[in-house]
Design an enzyme around this catalytic site. Structure first.
Site, PDB file in Angstrom:
ATOM      1  CE  LYS A 174      20.214   4.037 -21.156  1.00  0.00           C
ATOM      2  NZ  LYS A 174      19.162   4.720 -19.969  1.00  0.00           N
ATOM      3  CG  PHE A 180      12.080  11.698 -18.815  1.00  0.00           C
ATOM      4  CD1 PHE A 180      12.324  10.785 -19.481  1.00  0.00           C
ATOM      5  CD2 PHE A 180      11.025  11.225 -17.870  1.00  0.00           C
ATOM      6  CE1 PHE A 180      11.586   9.090 -19.620  1.00  0.00           C
ATOM      7  CE2 PHE A 180      11.280  10.164 -17.422  1.00  0.00           C
ATOM      8  CZ  PHE A 180      10.822   9.123 -18.174  1.00  0.00           C
ATOM      9  NE  ARG A 208      14.517  -3.754 -13.481  1.00  0.00           N
ATOM     10  CZ  ARG A 208      14.214  -2.095 -13.834  1.00  0.00           C
ATOM     11  NH1 ARG A 208      14.805  -2.034 -14.900  1.00  0.00           N
ATOM     12  NH2 ARG A 208      14.427  -1.044 -13.120  1.00  0.00           N
ATOM     13  CB  THR A 233      16.592   5.256 -12.868  1.00  0.00           C
ATOM     14  OG1 THR A 233      15.673   4.291 -12.783  1.00  0.00           O
ATOM     15  CG2 THR A 233      16.330   6.212 -14.548  1.00  0.00           C
ATOM     16  CG  HIS A 258      17.184  -0.153 -21.343  1.00  0.00           C
ATOM     17  ND1 HIS A 258      16.129   0.297 -20.755  1.00  0.00           N
ATOM     18  CD2 HIS A 258      17.216  -1.210 -21.335  1.00  0.00           C
ATOM     19  CE1 HIS A 258      15.319  -0.859 -20.657  1.00  0.00           C
ATOM     20  NE2 HIS A 258      15.729  -1.532 -21.221  1.00  0.00           N
TER      21      HIS A 258
HETATM   22  P1  CMP Z   1      16.414   3.612 -18.989  1.00  0.00           P
HETATM   23  O1  CMP Z   1      16.639   2.332 -18.037  1.00  0.00           O
HETATM   24  O2  CMP Z   1      17.044   3.329 -20.244  1.00  0.00           O
HETATM   25  O3  CMP Z   1      14.688   3.998 -18.905  1.00  0.00           O
HETATM   26  C1  CMP Z   1      14.651   4.966 -19.485  1.00  0.00           C
HETATM   27  C2  CMP Z   1      15.103   5.806 -19.933  1.00  0.00           C
HETATM   28  O4  CMP Z   1      14.217   7.675 -19.773  1.00  0.00           O
HETATM   29  C3  CMP Z   1      15.529   6.313 -18.421  1.00  0.00           C
HETATM   30  O5  CMP Z   1      16.881   4.908 -17.732  1.00  0.00           O
HETATM   31  C4  CMP Z   1      16.775   7.270 -18.311  1.00  0.00           C
HETATM   32  O6  CMP Z   1      17.804   7.463 -19.074  1.00  0.00           O
HETATM   33  C5  CMP Z   1      15.769   8.195 -18.893  1.00  0.00           C
HETATM   34  N1  CMP Z   1      14.627   9.571 -17.759  1.00  0.00           N
HETATM   35  C6  CMP Z   1      15.760  10.871 -18.137  1.00  0.00           C
HETATM   36  N2  CMP Z   1      15.079  11.277 -17.173  1.00  0.00           N
HETATM   37  C7  CMP Z   1      13.876  10.771 -16.385  1.00  0.00           C
HETATM   38  C8  CMP Z   1      13.286  10.563 -15.155  1.00  0.00           C
HETATM   39  N3  CMP Z   1      13.158  12.146 -14.565  1.00  0.00           N
HETATM   40  N4  CMP Z   1      12.405   9.720 -14.689  1.00  0.00           N
HETATM   41  C9  CMP Z   1      13.219   8.639 -15.364  1.00  0.00           C
HETATM   42  N5  CMP Z   1      13.590   8.071 -16.177  1.00  0.00           N
HETATM   43  C10 CMP Z   1      14.165   9.123 -17.202  1.00  0.00           C
END
Ligand code: CMP
Length: 134
Positions: A11, A59, A87, A93, A117
């Protein structure tokens, strides 16, 4: 074991901090093989499409703004149980909850700026790899 492919995205926060190399080193050290790779800046339309599953989350607009703020690197990775392996390597996350040694623990700064991601299922891996490489 089953050979799978998964999509990885490095990212904007990680690209801007010169972390492409260190993250790829961790990927390769996990026996994942890079089959395809490119750098691009996502358009708003592309980001909205890629993250459409989250469109009703609070978000979402912050996520789209961030994901279009700079270049990303996308990689199609292959290996035994690649989806789970990657993963596990990424970690939770939220970098604050991610285990020691994971990419997000090492490099992520918060839940939005979480550096990487990865596809969450075989079905989504196929969709996400097609999204960038078809
Ligand atoms: P990613 O794995 O790219 O998938 C969705 C993205 O949303 C996650 O990573 C985070 O970067 C972003 N995100 C921001 N806020 C939240 C949250 N509260 N819960 C989950 N994902 C979030």
């Amino acid at each position: 074991m089953t050979k799978e492919q998964t999509l990885s995205m490095i990212k904007p926060d990680a690209v801007q901090r010169n972390l492409i190399g260190p993250i790829i080193s961790l990927i390769e050290a996990s026996n994942l093989v890079i089959k395809q790779m490119k750098m691009l800046q996502l358009s708003i339309e592309q980001a909205e499409n890629f993250y459409r599953i989250h469109k009703d989350r609070d978000f979402y607009s912050k996520l789209i703004e961030y994901m279009t703020s700079g270049c990303v690197v996308v990689l199609a990775l292959e290996g035994d149980n690649a989806i789970k392996v990657y993963r596990d390597l990424m970690g939770s996350t939220n970098p604050l909850e991610a285990k020691e040694g994971t990419i997000r623990r090492l490099y992520g700064t918060n839940i939005t700026h979480n550096s990487v991601h990865g596809s969450d299922s075989l079905e989504n891996a196929i969709i996400e790899i097609d999204f960038f490489f078809k």
